[in-house]
Design an enzyme around this catalytic site. Sequence first.
Site, mmCIF file in Angstrom:
data_model
loop_
_atom_site.group_PDB
_atom_site.id
_atom_site.type_symbol
_atom_site.label_atom_id
_atom_site.label_comp_id
_atom_site.label_asym_id
_atom_site.label_seq_id
_atom_site.Cartn_x
_atom_site.Cartn_y
_atom_site.Cartn_z
ATOM 1 N N LYS A 93 0.849 -1.203 0.000
ATOM 2 C CA LYS A 93 0.000 0.000 0.000
ATOM 3 C C LYS A 93 0.877 1.242 0.000
ATOM 4 C CE LYS A 93 -3.746 -2.501 2.257
ATOM 5 N NZ LYS A 93 -4.366 -2.914 3.516
ATOM 6 N N GLN A 123 -4.449 -2.295 9.845
ATOM 7 C CA GLN A 123 -4.298 -3.572 9.154
ATOM 8 C C GLN A 123 -4.807 -4.704 10.043
ATOM 9 O OE1 GLN A 123 -3.375 -3.778 5.922
ATOM 10 N NE2 GLN A 123 -3.771 -5.975 5.972
ATOM 11 N N ASP A 159 -10.993 2.312 4.634
ATOM 12 C CA ASP A 159 -11.220 0.871 4.484
ATOM 13 C C ASP A 159 -12.716 0.567 4.329
ATOM 14 O OD1 ASP A 159 -9.178 -1.010 4.299
ATOM 15 O OD2 ASP A 159 -8.710 -0.940 6.445
HETATM 16 N N1 GUN Z 1 -6.678 -7.492 6.171
HETATM 17 C C1 GUN Z 1 -7.089 -8.179 5.081
HETATM 18 N N2 GUN Z 1 -7.685 -7.350 4.201
HETATM 19 C C2 GUN Z 1 -7.661 -6.122 4.747
HETATM 20 C C3 GUN Z 1 -8.109 -4.846 4.317
HETATM 21 O O1 GUN Z 1 -8.681 -4.657 3.235
HETATM 22 N N3 GUN Z 1 -7.891 -3.820 5.190
HETATM 23 C C4 GUN Z 1 -7.295 -3.996 6.379
HETATM 24 N N4 GUN Z 1 -7.156 -2.937 7.151
HETATM 25 N N5 GUN Z 1 -6.866 -5.150 6.806
HETATM 26 C C5 GUN Z 1 -7.043 -6.214 5.992
#
Ligand code: GUN
Length: 289
Positions: free
Chosen positions: A52, A96, A119
Amino acid sequence: MILLNGKETAEAIKKQIAEQVSGMVASGERPPHLVALLVGDNGASRTYVENKERACAAVGFKSTILRYPESISQADLISEVERLNADDGVDGFIIQLPLPGHIDENKIINAVSPDKDVDGFHPVNVGRMCLGEDSFVSATPYGIMLLLEHYGIETSGKHCVVLGRSNIVGRPMANLLSRKAYPGDCTVTMCHSRTVDIAGHTRKADIIVAALGVPEFLKGDMVKEGAVVIDVGITRVPADNDKGYRIVGDVEFDSVAPKCSYITPVPGGVGPMTIVSLMKNTLKARGRR
Ligand code: GUN
């Protein structure tokens, strides 16, 4: 059979975002700023967050990774969330997942300001999405919608089977595909671990979104001729290569692909679209502020 190339599509969308950001910067505005909170030392989470960060750099965003020890208390993590909610220099942030077992993920998600929840996990954003109101839509379903749109895939009146009912993918996906819009206007069936005769449902589907997290679950004899198949799975399975693993989707590609009109590869399908969706949400968060 046409491969839905998420890598190429994501690059095209990233280029558009980068142009918008350079326009903002040229007119004296600061670029969007995304912050990622990473708790503990989970290898996969670290990779996701670093990907990211790389994507942010590619489109001209500022990005920050905040790292916390596995032992951080729930109260201290909530304090960090509140600090970011109030920080005018931060447009959006993500925590995350998964978080360590002693932390209640819902409590953390609920503490995020809905205006910075890029998110799209906060109940306010989920609710707005369900009502068809402007919202942040979570990255994977949003990325799939962008991919369907990019390839101009007909969805109206189609029977779509979503495999999986997670809050992050299956549930929002089913909702988005049933909305009165394009892509959407589908008749949606959601299947899960307690569904009786999943193959009976998938064989009737025009569009299948496989998001169960079971490697190579969907086989060729479970799919009708001409179906559109979207594979959300990304499971690491041991392999005799440099990395010691390979990435496998929820679809058995070799048996399913020959029957499809369109199919996403793994990797290079949904994955890159997920990251670009987060970039789009962050740009939107910046615009709102
Ligand atoms: N863990 C797995 N997929 C995601 C996501 O799209 N966002 C976040 N914050 N954690 C994740």
